[in-house]
Design a protein around this motif. Structure first.
Motif, PDB file in Angstrom:
ATOM      1  N   ARG A  52       0.800  -1.228   0.000  1.00 34.93           N
ATOM      2  CA  ARG A  52       0.000   0.000   0.000  1.00 34.93           C
ATOM      3  C   ARG A  52       0.836   1.283   0.000  1.00 34.93           C
ATOM      4  O   ARG A  52       0.331   2.344  -0.346  1.00 34.93           O
ATOM      5  CB  ARG A  52      -0.924   0.024   1.210  1.00 34.93           C
ATOM      6  N   ILE A  53       2.080   1.193   0.420  1.00 37.40           N
ATOM      7  CA  ILE A  53       2.921   2.396   0.497  1.00 37.40           C
ATOM      8  C   ILE A  53       4.014   2.335  -0.565  1.00 37.40           C
ATOM      9  O   ILE A  53       4.376   1.271  -1.041  1.00 37.40           O
ATOM     10  CB  ILE A  53       3.526   2.583   1.904  1.00 37.40           C
ATOM     11  N   ASN A  54       4.532   3.484  -0.922  1.00 44.86           N
ATOM     12  CA  ASN A  54       5.566   3.546  -1.960  1.00 44.86           C
ATOM     13  C   ASN A  54       6.941   3.157  -1.443  1.00 44.86           C
ATOM     14  O   ASN A  54       7.797   2.763  -2.205  1.00 44.86           O
ATOM     15  CB  ASN A  54       5.635   4.952  -2.560  1.00 44.86           C
ATOM     16  N   ASP A  55       7.170   3.297  -0.160  1.00 44.60           N
ATOM     17  CA  ASP A  55       8.464   2.990   0.451  1.00 44.60           C
ATOM     18  C   ASP A  55       8.343   1.654   1.171  1.00 44.60           C
ATOM     19  O   ASP A  55       7.597   1.530   2.124  1.00 44.60           O
ATOM     20  CB  ASP A  55       8.830   4.104   1.438  1.00 44.60           C
ATOM     21  N   SER A  56       9.064   0.648   0.715  1.00 43.55           N
ATOM     22  CA  SER A  56       8.922  -0.682   1.306  1.00 43.55           C
ATOM     23  C   SER A  56       9.986  -0.985   2.353  1.00 43.55           C
ATOM     24  O   SER A  56      10.183  -2.135   2.714  1.00 43.55           O
ATOM     25  CB  SER A  56       8.946  -1.753   0.215  1.00 43.55           C
ATOM     26  N   SER A  57      10.664   0.055   2.870  1.00 38.72           N
ATOM     27  CA  SER A  57      11.645  -0.186   3.922  1.00 38.72           C
ATOM     28  C   SER A  57      10.941  -0.609   5.197  1.00 38.72           C
ATOM     29  O   SER A  57       9.762  -0.316   5.415  1.00 38.72           O
ATOM     30  CB  SER A  57      12.478   1.075   4.175  1.00 38.72           C
ATOM     31  N   ARG A  58      11.653  -1.318   6.034  1.00 41.12           N
ATOM     32  CA  ARG A  58      11.080  -1.802   7.289  1.00 41.12           C
ATOM     33  C   ARG A  58      10.577  -0.644   8.148  1.00 41.12           C
ATOM     34  O   ARG A  58       9.498  -0.729   8.725  1.00 41.12           O
ATOM     35  CB  ARG A  58      12.118  -2.620   8.057  1.00 41.12           C
ATOM     36  N   SER A  59      11.346   0.426   8.216  1.00 38.27           N
ATOM     37  CA  SER A  59      10.935   1.562   9.047  1.00 38.27           C
ATOM     38  C   SER A  59       9.695   2.250   8.493  1.00 38.27           C
ATOM     39  O   SER A  59       8.845   2.714   9.255  1.00 38.27           O
ATOM     40  CB  SER A  59      12.081   2.564   9.213  1.00 38.27           C
ATOM     41  N   ALA A  60       9.532   2.283   7.183  1.00 36.14           N
ATOM     42  CA  ALA A  60       8.342   2.885   6.584  1.00 36.14           C
ATOM     43  C   ALA A  60       7.111   2.033   6.868  1.00 36.14           C
ATOM     44  O   ALA A  60       6.035   2.568   7.141  1.00 36.14           O
ATOM     45  CB  ALA A  60       8.534   3.057   5.078  1.00 36.14           C
ATOM     46  N   VAL A  61       7.269   0.716   6.818  1.00 39.05           N
ATOM     47  CA  VAL A  61       6.154  -0.175   7.122  1.00 39.05           C
ATOM     48  C   VAL A  61       5.740  -0.016   8.581  1.00 39.05           C
ATOM     49  O   VAL A  61       4.554   0.086   8.893  1.00 39.05           O
ATOM     50  CB  VAL A  61       6.509  -1.649   6.799  1.00 39.05           C
TER      51      VAL A  61
END
Length: 56
Positions: free
Chosen positions: A31-40
């Motif tokens: 759902r988000i454009n940034d798939s980094s762990r911190s973004a999730v």
């Protein structure tokens, strides 16, 4: 000091993600454009009630 802050953040992210199912993680990541762990983690914590109410 910066190392302590970084390691604390990594531990926080690990704690949040360890309680999350892989299906929930994959759903949020998609759902988000940034798939980094911190973004999730940030997205999940900002909308925790919504994500916890869904069936995966």
């Amino acid at each position: 000091m910066a190392g302590c802050i970084y390691s604390s953040r990594v531990e926080y992210n690990d704690d949040v993600l360890s309680g999350m199912s892989s299906d929930k993680y994959d759903f949020i990541r998609s759902r988000i454009n940034d798939s980094s762990r911190s973004a999730v983690v940030s997205e999940y914590m900002s909308n925790k009630q919504y994500y916890d109410s869904l069936d995966y």
